[in-house]
Motif scaffolding. Structure first.
Motif, PDB file in Angstrom:
ATOM      1  N   GLU A   4       8.604 111.299   2.310  1.00 26.16           N
ATOM      2  CA  GLU A   4       9.096 111.431   0.971  1.00 26.16           C
ATOM      3  C   GLU A   4      10.377 110.576   0.663  1.00 26.16           C
ATOM      4  OE1 GLU A   4       8.720 114.179   2.801  1.00 26.16           O
ATOM      5  OE2 GLU A   4       7.485 115.486   1.931  1.00 26.16           O
ATOM      6  N   SER A   5      10.974 110.398   1.705  1.00 26.76           N
ATOM      7  CA  SER A   5      12.298 109.845   1.621  1.00 26.76           C
ATOM      8  C   SER A   5      12.359 108.169   2.074  1.00 26.76           C
ATOM      9  CB  SER A   5      13.489 110.543   2.391  1.00 26.76           C
ATOM     10  OG  SER A   5      13.374 111.767   1.689  1.00 26.76           O
ATOM     11  N   VAL A   6      11.281 107.958   2.942  1.00 24.55           N
ATOM     12  CA  VAL A   6      11.329 106.521   3.491  1.00 24.55           C
ATOM     13  C   VAL A   6      11.888 105.226   2.674  1.00 24.55           C
ATOM     14  CG1 VAL A   6       8.901 105.992   3.786  1.00 24.55           C
ATOM     15  CG2 VAL A   6      10.497 105.190   5.470  1.00 24.55           C
ATOM     16  N   THR A  59      29.228  98.995   0.101  1.00 25.43           N
ATOM     17  CA  THR A  59      29.886 100.189   0.378  1.00 25.43           C
ATOM     18  C   THR A  59      28.943 101.365  -0.409  1.00 25.43           C
ATOM     19  OG1 THR A  59      31.842  99.331   0.772  1.00 25.43           O
ATOM     20  CG2 THR A  59      31.891 101.621   0.533  1.00 25.43           C
ATOM     21  N   SER A  60      28.511 101.178  -1.479  1.00 30.06           N
ATOM     22  CA  SER A  60      27.836 102.197  -2.249  1.00 30.06           C
ATOM     23  C   SER A  60      26.562 102.414  -1.767  1.00 30.06           C
ATOM     24  CB  SER A  60      27.848 101.661  -3.810  1.00 30.06           C
ATOM     25  OG  SER A  60      28.919 101.794  -4.462  1.00 30.06           O
ATOM     26  N   TYR A  61      25.805 101.145  -1.755  1.00 29.30           N
ATOM     27  CA  TYR A  61      24.336 101.201  -1.072  1.00 29.30           C
ATOM     28  C   TYR A  61      24.340 101.879   0.344  1.00 29.30           C
ATOM     29  CZ  TYR A  61      22.124  99.408  -4.866  1.00 29.30           C
ATOM     30  OH  TYR A  61      21.385  99.064  -6.359  1.00 29.30           O
ATOM     31  N   ARG A  62      25.345 101.299   1.130  1.00 27.88           N
ATOM     32  CA  ARG A  62      25.583 101.916   2.406  1.00 27.88           C
ATOM     33  C   ARG A  62      25.664 103.519   2.466  1.00 27.88           C
ATOM     34  NH1 ARG A  62      30.011  99.667   6.832  1.00 27.88           N
ATOM     35  NH2 ARG A  62      29.614 101.320   8.274  1.00 27.88           N
ATOM     36  N   ALA A  63      26.515 103.902   1.745  1.00 28.42           N
ATOM     37  CA  ALA A  63      26.885 105.537   1.710  1.00 28.42           C
ATOM     38  C   ALA A  63      25.390 105.986   1.109  1.00 28.42           C
ATOM     39  CB  ALA A  63      27.963 105.670   0.851  1.00 28.42           C
ATOM     40  N   ALA A  64      24.989 105.449   0.141  1.00 26.28           N
ATOM     41  CA  ALA A  64      23.621 106.270  -0.452  1.00 26.28           C
ATOM     42  C   ALA A  64      22.546 106.408   0.869  1.00 26.28           C
ATOM     43  CB  ALA A  64      23.281 105.421  -1.703  1.00 26.28           C
ATOM     44  N   ALA A  65      22.553 105.138   1.373  1.00 29.74           N
ATOM     45  CA  ALA A  65      21.488 105.159   2.375  1.00 29.74           C
ATOM     46  C   ALA A  65      21.758 106.282   3.425  1.00 29.74           C
ATOM     47  CB  ALA A  65      21.348 103.640   2.975  1.00 29.74           C
ATOM     48  N   PHE A  66      22.870 106.427   3.939  1.00 23.80           N
ATOM     49  CA  PHE A  66      23.019 107.354   5.148  1.00 23.80           C
ATOM     50  C   PHE A  66      23.030 108.567   4.538  1.00 23.80           C
ATOM     51  CE2 PHE A  66      25.154 103.729   7.337  1.00 23.80           C
ATOM     52  CZ  PHE A  66      24.486 103.998   8.727  1.00 23.80           C
ATOM     53  N   ARG A  67      23.226 108.886   3.364  1.00 25.10           N
ATOM     54  CA  ARG A  67      23.229 110.299   2.735  1.00 25.10           C
ATOM     55  C   ARG A  67      21.839 110.749   2.603  1.00 25.10           C
ATOM     56  NH1 ARG A  67      27.839 109.190  -1.441  1.00 25.10           N
ATOM     57  NH2 ARG A  67      29.824 109.359  -0.110  1.00 25.10           N
ATOM     58  N   LEU A  68      21.109 109.702   2.090  1.00 24.55           N
ATOM     59  CA  LEU A  68      19.687 109.799   1.826  1.00 24.55           C
ATOM     60  C   LEU A  68      19.074 110.147   3.634  1.00 24.55           C
ATOM     61  CD1 LEU A  68      18.446 107.194  -0.739  1.00 24.55           C
ATOM     62  CD2 LEU A  68      18.539 109.920  -0.899  1.00 24.55           C
ATOM     63  N   LEU A  69      19.372 109.357   4.291  1.00 24.64           N
ATOM     64  CA  LEU A  69      18.921 109.388   5.811  1.00 24.64           C
ATOM     65  C   LEU A  69      19.175 110.930   6.188  1.00 24.64           C
ATOM     66  CD1 LEU A  69      17.282 108.118   7.935  1.00 24.64           C
ATOM     67  CD2 LEU A  69      19.554 107.236   8.737  1.00 24.64           C
ATOM     68  N   PHE A  86      15.044 100.944   1.379  1.00 27.47           N
ATOM     69  CA  PHE A  86      15.779 100.002   0.158  1.00 27.47           C
ATOM     70  C   PHE A  86      17.123  99.923  -0.004  1.00 27.47           C
ATOM     71  CE2 PHE A  86      17.521  99.420  -3.963  1.00 27.47           C
ATOM     72  CZ  PHE A  86      16.925  98.009  -4.153  1.00 27.47           C
ATOM     73  N   CYS A  87      17.906 100.919   0.279  1.00 27.75           N
ATOM     74  CA  CYS A  87      19.143 101.299   0.266  1.00 27.75           C
ATOM     75  C   CYS A  87      19.924 100.453   1.479  1.00 27.75           C
ATOM     76  CB  CYS A  87      19.804 102.616   0.116  1.00 27.75           C
ATOM     77  SG  CYS A  87      19.599 103.605  -1.502  1.00 27.75           S
ATOM     78  N   PHE A  88      19.371 100.700   2.520  1.00 31.26           N
ATOM     79  CA  PHE A  88      19.777  99.952   3.815  1.00 31.26           C
ATOM     80  C   PHE A  88      19.584  98.272   3.750  1.00 31.26           C
ATOM     81  CE2 PHE A  88      19.520 103.608   6.956  1.00 31.26           C
ATOM     82  CZ  PHE A  88      20.839 103.865   6.925  1.00 31.26           C
TER      83      PHE A  88
END
Length: 183
Positions: free
Chosen positions: A65-67, A44-54, A72-74
């Motif tokens: 710059e963010s890819v 849940t943490s990595y998923r949330a971080a991935a979507f927030r970054l995306l 990695f998070c996804f």
């Protein structure tokens, strides 16, 4: 406006404050090597971080710059998700393909073939590009099997990852219901 004064001697990881609910931060717990979070909590943490970054990258037009952190998070959320769904001995591999294949075999009789194949194939895509969970962390760790150039459409990535995680959540829910019925 009050200026916050920073002390350069502050520690990054410190004892909990007296009133943690009044401060912005997170409590990290270590009970004799146990973090008090299970694998799915970390998914849940990595998923949330991935979507927030995306979402931030899409909003600000910062794809290049963010890819790597996004992917990695996804990928890590996907790996942990598969590990949390794996029954029996916990897998200590970073490879997604064996876990996807095992899940595919387990789900083939429970869900429509086209859906189970689609999920396995998307997981295999991640494994082909990043078989050891290093391609999005290090500049010299790309898989030799990866073509020299690949395009990641962020809008499509968002939709597909949402669909994948929703599918894995459905499997998790159904597994829980099956376990409850057996008890």
């Amino acid at each position: 406006m009050t200026e916050t004064r920073f002390d350069l001697n502050w520690r990054l990881f410190a004892d909990p404050p007296d009133e943690p609910e009044t401060q912005y931060g997170a409590m990290l717990v270590n009970y004799s090597g146990n973090t008090a979070r299970d694998t799915y909590d970390m998914v849940t943490s990595y998923r949330a971080a991935a979507f927030r970054l995306l979402d931030a990258a899409m909003k600000h037009g910062e794809a290049w710059e963010s890819v790597d952190p996004i992917l990695f998070c996804f990928r890590h959320a996907l790996e942990l998700n598969l590990k949390s769904l794996h029954t029996g001995a916990r897998l200590r591999t970073h490879g997604l393909k064996p876990m996807a294949d095992a899940l595919h075999e387990r789900l083939s009789s429970r869900y429509p073939t086209v859906q189970v194949n689609w999920l396995r194939d998307r997981i295999h895509e991640f494994d082909t590009v990043d078989p050891r969970s290093t391609a999005f962390r290090y500049d010299d760790a790309a898989s030799p099997a990866t073509p020299p150039e690949l395009w990641v459409d962020f809008a499509k990535l968002r939709h597909i990852m949402n669909t994948m995680f929703d599918a894995l959540d459905t499997v998790r829910r159904h597994d829980f219901e099956l376990e409850r019925e057996r008890a």
